[in-house]
Enzyme design. Structure first.
Site, PDB file in Angstrom:
ATOM      1  N   GLU A   1      24.995   7.895   2.877  1.00  0.00           N
ATOM      2  CA  GLU A   1      25.512   9.183   3.154  1.00  0.00           C
ATOM      3  C   GLU A   1      25.915   9.758   1.616  1.00  0.00           C
ATOM      4  O   GLU A   1      25.422  10.914   1.376  1.00  0.00           O
ATOM      5  CB  GLU A   1      27.009   8.914   3.932  1.00  0.00           C
ATOM      6  CG  GLU A   1      27.927  10.006   3.816  1.00  0.00           C
ATOM      7  CD  GLU A   1      29.318   9.548   4.364  1.00  0.00           C
ATOM      8  OE1 GLU A   1      29.374   9.084   5.470  1.00  0.00           O
ATOM      9  OE2 GLU A   1      30.356   9.790   3.841  1.00  0.00           O
TER      10      GLU A   1
ATOM     11  N   SER B   1      31.802   5.252  12.225  1.00  0.00           N
ATOM     12  CA  SER B   1      31.054   6.459  11.632  1.00  0.00           C
ATOM     13  C   SER B   1      31.451   7.612  12.649  1.00  0.00           C
ATOM     14  O   SER B   1      31.157   7.458  13.825  1.00  0.00           O
ATOM     15  CB  SER B   1      29.843   6.303  10.966  1.00  0.00           C
ATOM     16  OG  SER B   1      29.416   7.531  10.259  1.00  0.00           O
TER      17      SER B   1
ATOM     18  N   LYS C   1      28.237  -0.801   7.327  1.00  0.00           N
ATOM     19  CA  LYS C   1      29.104   0.453   7.294  1.00  0.00           C
ATOM     20  C   LYS C   1      29.026   0.961   5.576  1.00  0.00           C
ATOM     21  O   LYS C   1      28.768   2.140   5.608  1.00  0.00           O
ATOM     22  CB  LYS C   1      30.397   0.426   8.139  1.00  0.00           C
ATOM     23  CG  LYS C   1      31.290   1.728   7.714  1.00  0.00           C
ATOM     24  CD  LYS C   1      30.640   2.992   8.438  1.00  0.00           C
ATOM     25  CE  LYS C   1      31.167   4.369   8.187  1.00  0.00           C
ATOM     26  NZ  LYS C   1      32.192   4.522   7.375  1.00  0.00           N
TER      27      LYS C   1
ATOM     28  N   HIS D   1      25.856   2.258   5.093  1.00  0.00           N
ATOM     29  CA  HIS D   1      25.650   3.750   5.744  1.00  0.00           C
ATOM     30  C   HIS D   1      26.337   4.651   4.497  1.00  0.00           C
ATOM     31  O   HIS D   1      26.079   5.677   4.493  1.00  0.00           O
ATOM     32  CB  HIS D   1      26.382   3.546   7.222  1.00  0.00           C
ATOM     33  CG  HIS D   1      26.764   5.023   7.644  1.00  0.00           C
ATOM     34  ND1 HIS D   1      27.736   5.914   7.037  1.00  0.00           N
ATOM     35  CD2 HIS D   1      26.102   5.697   8.722  1.00  0.00           C
ATOM     36  CE1 HIS D   1      27.800   6.865   7.768  1.00  0.00           C
ATOM     37  NE2 HIS D   1      26.936   6.730   8.861  1.00  0.00           N
ATOM     38  N   ASN D   2      27.481   4.324   4.291  1.00  0.00           N
ATOM     39  CA  ASN D   2      28.188   5.415   3.224  1.00  0.00           C
ATOM     40  C   ASN D   2      27.313   5.341   2.120  1.00  0.00           C
ATOM     41  O   ASN D   2      27.445   6.575   1.530  1.00  0.00           O
ATOM     42  CB  ASN D   2      29.494   4.890   3.131  1.00  0.00           C
ATOM     43  CG  ASN D   2      30.799   4.917   4.091  1.00  0.00           C
ATOM     44  OD1 ASN D   2      30.024   5.257   5.254  1.00  0.00           O
ATOM     45  ND2 ASN D   2      31.917   5.215   4.043  1.00  0.00           N
TER      46      ASN D   2
HETATM   47  C1  6PG Z   1      31.886   8.125   8.337  1.00  0.00           C
HETATM   48  C2  6PG Z   1      32.299   8.266   6.783  1.00  0.00           C
HETATM   49  C3  6PG Z   1      33.728   8.076   6.610  1.00  0.00           C
HETATM   50  C4  6PG Z   1      34.104   8.203   5.019  1.00  0.00           C
HETATM   51  C5  6PG Z   1      34.074   9.481   4.473  1.00  0.00           C
HETATM   52  C6  6PG Z   1      34.733   9.915   3.213  1.00  0.00           C
HETATM   53  O1  6PG Z   1      30.837   7.426   8.385  1.00  0.00           O
HETATM   54  O2  6PG Z   1      32.538   8.649   9.174  1.00  0.00           O
HETATM   55  O3  6PG Z   1      31.576   7.420   6.025  1.00  0.00           O
HETATM   56  O4  6PG Z   1      33.775   6.837   6.941  1.00  0.00           O
HETATM   57  O5  6PG Z   1      35.205   7.662   5.011  1.00  0.00           O
HETATM   58  O6  6PG Z   1      32.813  10.219   4.601  1.00  0.00           O
HETATM   59  O7  6PG Z   1      33.985   9.110   2.160  1.00  0.00           O
HETATM   60  P1  6PG Z   1      34.366   9.648   0.614  1.00  0.00           P
HETATM   61  O8  6PG Z   1      35.763  10.011   0.680  1.00  0.00           O
HETATM   62  O9  6PG Z   1      34.426   8.411  -0.128  1.00  0.00           O
HETATM   63  O10 6PG Z   1      33.372  10.623   0.467  1.00  0.00           O
END
Ligand code: 6PG
Length: 469
Positions: free
Chosen positions: A191, A129, A184, A187-188
């Site tokens: 996010e 990430s 991860k 995590h997303n």
């Molecule tokens: C990270 C992000 C990354 C992710 C983008 C795009 O931790 O650096 O999570 O891995 O791929 O944020 O995510 P979306 O295109 O689904 O918004």
């Protein structure tokens, strides 16, 4: 052209992430070999990593690596990883380590780890990430795989990882096979949900509070100086003060309001559901992006169904209330995420150390936030906490913000402003702290139409009622 077995690690896939990780590895003393099908990317690698070994093919790259060979795959998640695995496994030897640093689905990683193990190869599913900047200067790294396999690459990964404020590398082996990619994925999910909360906060202050962009930028910057401090809050303040280079208007005014997504939020949501662990705000964030993408339908509906008139006056505390909603919502979102990780860990027997996950998330990653320090402290005090909201310190933050959170959601609902993340987080909290819910009615309905049976409150066991309809 590679000459001799000199490289410490090979990177296959030299897109933005692969190239920047390669440069980061080189900065830390590793001799890096790199290859990509695209000649332009190979050239960009050669420029970014002047002492690297640019290889035209994967075979050439393997030949350039010292034994046991370490290969980092940085290709798009999905069939490309399987194709590479099929091509590489017959060429690898006992003890070699294959790292998948993409956003692969954890079930794919479990399958690939089993396949690699049959060939004596260690497969590491590595959650990475931090985007481009993180890859170059220090990402957060969540590794899943055998202790032996990860042990072999740990010094390299530790060296390139971000550092938390106390200097600890933001790298950990979080468990075997798919655990790294699972963490991860969650995590997303967090996010997505935190981004959605922040977007709702901006939208409320702008469209209900009538804030100018300058005032918005000041407000978010001030929040970023306090309990709400986080990477996402920081970039939000920057975005709010950024003008469109073409028109000079605030850039948000010219950005289309239809969000994209690549699928990891969706995976986090379906996984939470498969595990039976509620993560409603993560799910809402995914739904909210899907709803935003229905731009044409929304425009038509906006003409057809005008919103209720806005309240004549907003409470004096409106901006602070929105801030409370952001902080309490964020707490609920991390609580959901950690609960899903704990459920996944239990389901797959991974024994994930949640405190280690919190420690990794202190730096480098997109969801790094001041709150994560409190979460780490909570999980260090009580590693088996059933939900982060039980921690007295975190619970006190919720108690402090709860009234403002309710006022912010109430004002939005009254004005017809959608706040799916703020409201779902509040319902999650209200549901979680309710000793008696509405589920007695659900059970009665299920028994009434389907004879599914129900449990009584006064004695154990399943019973069925003849409903007399
Ligand atoms: C990270 C992000 C990354 C992710 C983008 C795009 O931790 O650096 O999570 O891995 O791929 O944020 O995510 P979306 O295109 O689904 O918004």
């Amino acid at each position: 052209m590679a000459q001799g077995t000199i490289a410490d690690i090979g990177v296959i896939g030299l897109g933005v992430m692969g190239r920047n990780l390669a440069a980061n590895l080189a900065d830390h003393g590793a001799m890096v070999a790199g290859t990509d099908l695209d000649a332009g990317r190979r050239a960009a690698f050669a420029a970014a990593v002047p002492n690297g070994v640019a290889c035209e093919t994967a075979e050439e790259l393997l030949a350039a690596l010292k034994a046991p060979r370490v290969v980092l795959i940085m290709v798009p998640a999905g069939p490309a990883v399987d194709a590479l695995l099929a091509a590489l496994l017959p060429r690898l030897s006992d003890g070699d380590v294959l790292i998948d640093g993409g956003n692969s689905h954890y079930q794919d990683t479990r399958r690939r780890a089993a396949l690699a193990a049959e060939a004596g190869v260690h497969f590491v599913g590595l959650g990475v990430s931090g985007g481009e900047e993180g890859a170059r200067r220090g990402p957060a790294l969540m590794a899943g795989g055998t202790a032996d396999g990860i042990g072999r690459v740990a010094p390299l990964l530790q060296a390139i990882a971000a550092r938390a404020a106390d200097g600890t590398p933001c790298f950990a082996r979080v468990g075997p096979d798919g655990a790294g990619h699972f963490v991860k994925m969650i995590h997303n999910g967090i996010e997505y949900a935190d981004m959605q909360l922040i977007a709702e906060g901006y939208h409320l202050l702008r469209h209900l509070g009538g804030f100018s962009y300058d005032r918005l930028a000041e407000t978010f910057a001030a929040w970023n100086g306090g309990e709400l401090a986080s990477y996402l809050m920081e970039i939000t303040a920057d975005i709010l003060r950024t003008p469109d280079p073409e028109t000079g208007a605030p850039i948000l005014e010219v950005i289309q309001d239809a969000a994209g997504q690549k699928g990891t939020g969706h995976w986090a949501t379906t996984t939470a559901m498969e595990l039976g662990m509620p993560a409603p705000t993560i799910a809402e964030a995914v739904h909210a992006r899907c709803l935003s993408a229905l731009k044409g339908e929304r425009l038509r509906a906006a003409d057809t169904f005008p919103p209720p008139p806005p309240a004549a006056t907003l409470p004096e505390t409106f901006a602070a209330d929105v801030g409370d909603a952001l902080l309490c919502g964020r707490i609920a979102v991390y609580a959901q995420g950690f609960a899903v990780i704990a459920a996944g860990s239990a389901r797959f027997g991974w024994d994930v150390d949640l405190a280690a996950v919190a420690s990794v998330w202190r730096g480098g990653c997109i969801i790094r936030a001041r709150l994560v320090d409190r979460i780490l402290a909570a999980l260090t005090r009580a590693p088996d906490l059933p939900n982060l909201m039980f921690d007295p310190d975190i619970g006190a933050l919720l108690a402090r913000g709860e009234a403002g959170w309710r006022r912010a959601v109430g004002a939005a609902v009254a004005a017809g402003q959608p706040v799916p993340a703020m409201a779902s987080a509040l319902s999650y909290w209200d549901g979680y702290r309710s000793g008696r819910l509405w589920a007695n009615m659900i059970q009665a309905q299920r028994d009434c139409f389907g004879a599914h049976g129900y449990e009584r409150t006064d004695r154990p066991g399943m019973v069925h009622t003849q409903w007399g309809r």
